[in-house]
Scaffold this active site. Structure first.
Site, PDB file in Angstrom:
ATOM      1  N   PRO A   1       0.788  -1.226   0.000  1.00 40.72           N
ATOM      2  CA  PRO A   1       0.000   0.000   0.000  1.00 40.72           C
ATOM      3  C   PRO A   1       0.823   1.280   0.000  1.00 40.72           C
ATOM      4  O   PRO A   1       1.825   1.378   0.717  1.00 40.72           O
ATOM      5  CB  PRO A   1      -0.835  -0.103   1.283  1.00 40.72           C
ATOM      6  N   ASN A   2       0.347   2.209  -0.807  1.00 41.81           N
ATOM      7  CA  ASN A   2       0.874   3.576  -0.913  1.00 41.81           C
ATOM      8  C   ASN A   2       2.207   3.682  -1.646  1.00 41.81           C
ATOM      9  O   ASN A   2       2.684   4.788  -1.890  1.00 41.81           O
ATOM     10  CB  ASN A   2       0.978   4.249   0.475  1.00 41.81           C
TER      11      ASN A   2
ATOM     12  N   ARG B   1       5.557  12.102  -2.968  1.00 40.27           N
ATOM     13  CA  ARG B   1       5.347  12.738  -1.659  1.00 40.27           C
ATOM     14  C   ARG B   1       6.493  12.334  -0.737  1.00 40.27           C
ATOM     15  O   ARG B   1       7.170  11.348  -0.982  1.00 40.27           O
ATOM     16  CB  ARG B   1       4.038  12.253  -1.005  1.00 40.27           C
TER      17      ARG B   1
ATOM     18  N   TYR C   1      11.441   9.078   1.439  1.00 44.26           N
ATOM     19  CA  TYR C   1      11.411   8.007   0.435  1.00 44.26           C
ATOM     20  C   TYR C   1      12.160   8.328  -0.862  1.00 44.26           C
ATOM     21  O   TYR C   1      12.214   7.484  -1.763  1.00 44.26           O
ATOM     22  CB  TYR C   1       9.958   7.651   0.101  1.00 44.26           C
TER      23      TYR C   1
ATOM     24  N   ASN D   1       8.162  -5.550  -0.667  1.00 46.81           N
ATOM     25  CA  ASN D   1       7.985  -4.373   0.172  1.00 46.81           C
ATOM     26  C   ASN D   1       6.503  -4.295   0.482  1.00 46.81           C
ATOM     27  O   ASN D   1       5.711  -3.795  -0.320  1.00 46.81           O
ATOM     28  CB  ASN D   1       8.474  -3.090  -0.510  1.00 46.81           C
TER      29      ASN D   1
ATOM     30  N   ALA E   1       3.072  -0.724   4.919  1.00 48.05           N
ATOM     31  CA  ALA E   1       2.603  -0.773   6.308  1.00 48.05           C
ATOM     32  C   ALA E   1       2.072  -2.150   6.704  1.00 48.05           C
ATOM     33  O   ALA E   1       2.022  -2.475   7.900  1.00 48.05           O
ATOM     34  CB  ALA E   1       1.535   0.296   6.524  1.00 48.05           C
TER      35      ALA E   1
ATOM     36  N   GLU F   1      12.605  -9.363   2.355  1.00 51.37           N
ATOM     37  CA  GLU F   1      11.835  -8.198   2.809  1.00 51.37           C
ATOM     38  C   GLU F   1      12.640  -6.930   2.505  1.00 51.37           C
ATOM     39  O   GLU F   1      13.832  -6.871   2.825  1.00 51.37           O
ATOM     40  CB  GLU F   1      11.575  -8.315   4.316  1.00 51.37           C
TER      41      GLU F   1
ATOM     42  N   HIS G   1      12.745  -2.528   2.472  1.00 56.35           N
ATOM     43  CA  HIS G   1      12.196  -1.212   2.813  1.00 56.35           C
ATOM     44  C   HIS G   1      13.097  -0.126   2.271  1.00 56.35           C
ATOM     45  O   HIS G   1      14.327  -0.231   2.352  1.00 56.35           O
ATOM     46  CB  HIS G   1      12.060  -1.051   4.330  1.00 56.35           C
TER      47      HIS G   1
ATOM     48  N   ARG H   1      12.827   4.790  12.790  1.00 55.09           N
ATOM     49  CA  ARG H   1      11.562   5.539  12.730  1.00 55.09           C
ATOM     50  C   ARG H   1      10.672   5.197  13.939  1.00 55.09           C
ATOM     51  O   ARG H   1      11.179   4.765  14.969  1.00 55.09           O
ATOM     52  CB  ARG H   1      10.887   5.251  11.383  1.00 55.09           C
TER      53      ARG H   1
END
Ligand code: CA2
Length: 146
Positions: A10-11, A18, A23, A74, A77, A98, A100, A107
């Site tokens: 997601p996203n 953004r 990112y 990835n 969330a 995995e 990121h 974070r």
């Protein structure tokens, strides 16, 4: 032929549009183009997908398992919450790296937890979009038995 499926959650369709401080400025299409070229050069077949829906990711992990493909995941969330994705990885017996973009451990606390890490073959985080390239390199080496 070696087959690699790159699955994005997601996203991540917003990558490069953004929060560039977190990112970076590369879009997911930029990452796809670079990874496709790298995979082709290595003689591997690459499928690149993104979805905002958990069930799509479950279906795609199962599909990768059936195809015997390695997976770069990835999960966005969902990494921090999804037992369904974890179960899919175990059920599919898929070899998963995995990934990121950000260093999730630097974070918020809720990003320090991963449902996927215990069933992943490896983890790459914090290198910006280069994390994907490093994961591909690692996965290709693993699959070549190195
Ligand atoms: O660092 C990563 O790759 C993450 O998987 C990205 C997820 C986040 O929830 C994870 O904790 C870490 C968020 C993806 C959202 O991507 C955006 C990109 C640009 C603008 C807004 C969101």
């Amino acid at each position: 032929m070696k087959s690699i499926h790159v699955l994005n959650g997601p996203n991540l369709n917003l990558l490069g549009q953004r929060e560039p401080d977190v990112y970076g400025r590369e879009t997911l299409a930029d990452v796809e183009a670079r990874l496709s070229a790298a995979a082709q050069a290595a003689g591997a077949d690459l499928l690149f997908r993104q979805s905002n829906h958990e069930g799509d990711l479950v279906d795609w992990i199962q599909e990768a398992g059936r195809a015997g493909a390695g997976v770069i995941l990835n999960a966005g969330a969902y990494t921090h919450s999804s037992i369904a994705l974890r179960d899919a990885i175990v059920g599919a017996q898929a070899q998963v790296i995995e990934v990121h973009v950000s260093n999730v451990h630097a974070r918020e606390d809720f990003r320090h937890v991963s449902m996927i890490a215990p069933v992943a073959r490896g983890i790459v985080a914090g290198f910006g979009t280069l994390s994907y390239d490093l994961a591909l390199q690692g996965l290709l080496a693993l699959r070549a038995g190195k």
